[in-house]
Design a protein around this motif. Sequence first.
Motif, PDB file in Angstrom:
ATOM      1  N   ARG A 270      49.991  75.541  45.084  1.00  0.00           N
ATOM      2  CA  ARG A 270      51.419  75.337  45.346  1.00  0.00           C
ATOM      3  C   ARG A 270      52.059  76.614  45.897  1.00  0.00           C
ATOM      4  O   ARG A 270      52.861  76.564  46.848  1.00  0.00           O
ATOM      5  N   LEU A 271      51.717  77.753  45.334  1.00  0.00           N
ATOM      6  CA  LEU A 271      52.279  79.017  45.806  1.00  0.00           C
ATOM      7  C   LEU A 271      51.824  79.324  47.231  1.00  0.00           C
ATOM      8  O   LEU A 271      52.584  79.873  48.039  1.00  0.00           O
ATOM      9  N   SER A 272      50.601  78.958  47.553  1.00  0.00           N
ATOM     10  CA  SER A 272      50.102  79.164  48.917  1.00  0.00           C
ATOM     11  C   SER A 272      50.833  78.263  49.911  1.00  0.00           C
ATOM     12  O   SER A 272      51.040  78.642  51.070  1.00  0.00           O
ATOM     13  N   GLU A 273      51.223  77.068  49.454  1.00  0.00           N
ATOM     14  CA  GLU A 273      52.014  76.182  50.313  1.00  0.00           C
ATOM     15  C   GLU A 273      53.403  76.763  50.572  1.00  0.00           C
ATOM     16  O   GLU A 273      53.916  76.712  51.691  1.00  0.00           O
ATOM     17  N   LEU A 274      54.000  77.315  49.521  1.00  0.00           N
ATOM     18  CA  LEU A 274      55.348  77.863  49.656  1.00  0.00           C
ATOM     19  C   LEU A 274      55.363  79.142  50.479  1.00  0.00           C
ATOM     20  O   LEU A 274      56.257  79.358  51.310  1.00  0.00           O
TER      21      LEU A 274
END
Length: 348
Positions: A270-274
């Motif tokens: 999720r953090l990589s997506e953001l």
Amino acid sequence: MGKIYTLRNLIGIIKDKASLSKAAILSNPTAATLHQAVLRATTHAPPSAYDDIHFNSLLVLGDSSRATASAIITALMDRLHRTRNTIVALKCLLIIHHIIKRGPFILQDQLSIFPANGGYNYLKLSAFRDSTTAATWGLSAWVRWYARYLETLLSTSRVLGYFLCSSSNSMVKEIQEQRIPSFLNLDLIKDMDSLVQLLEEICKVPDSLSPEDDRLIEEIVKLLYNDYLSTVNEIILRIEELKHRLNFLNFGDSVELICSLKRSQDCENRLSELYPMKKASIDTMRASIQEVKDAIGMLKIHREGGRSLGREKMSESARFEERVLSVGDSIHFQSGRFGKNELSTCHD
């Protein structure tokens, strides 16, 4: 839709002018100045581009006496709790975030003790709804999440003993970081648990709007990225210290640590997506987390008498992780090292 939104803006302007006039009439000159400063920084008008002139003016006013800082925080919280307008609420929350990040220490101090009982959901926005338009309904989700995120940020800061992302609290932060080698294992693992909670809250950011859709959201996303990098750096400091202590962790400590590390890894996608940009510190944190997880698994195998090399070790390590995670589900930390209302600040 356009006419409704224009009427909404007009009503907001009228409300702002009425509030400013009321503050000037009913308050003494000093209180009126502070109240008006809060009102000007939190108008109903949506910004065409983010402009923090009024935010900065409020921070400057707060850099004086404790009474002045307390009055500003009280007026800001009163404005936040009374409004049902998404623009006003987001601006209030942005000011709180800016106080945490770059506000004078005396404003930070007053924020950290408001209200006196602190606690979960003390910003009281979990039920916030603005159903005026489809756009305000979508922004309402951001208001609820942003309030919850700031509550988590303040809670994590209480555990650490300083404002995590503050640029104006660097001296206290540096002193605390130098003391990390003297912390008990329990303290380090509490810190890790709280820092991972912050990462988990970042992952819950709403998908309903992109930053380009709203200038306030764009500013929030920028602040969030800086908080993310600060959290990564804090985790690295504690992971590096814990690497030297793995042989001295008891089973309970291992359970708590493995749980925190696993939760951190669950946030990675999720953090990589953001934030898809590459940062060396993020890669370092992720590599260190995996290294410590593997090391704890190998230590467990060694203490149980050893296993043959290869797949047997790997499968046993995985089974150990599953065991400690199942035990850890029922264990939670409830309070910070310094108490919920004892954030360190740089008092002269």
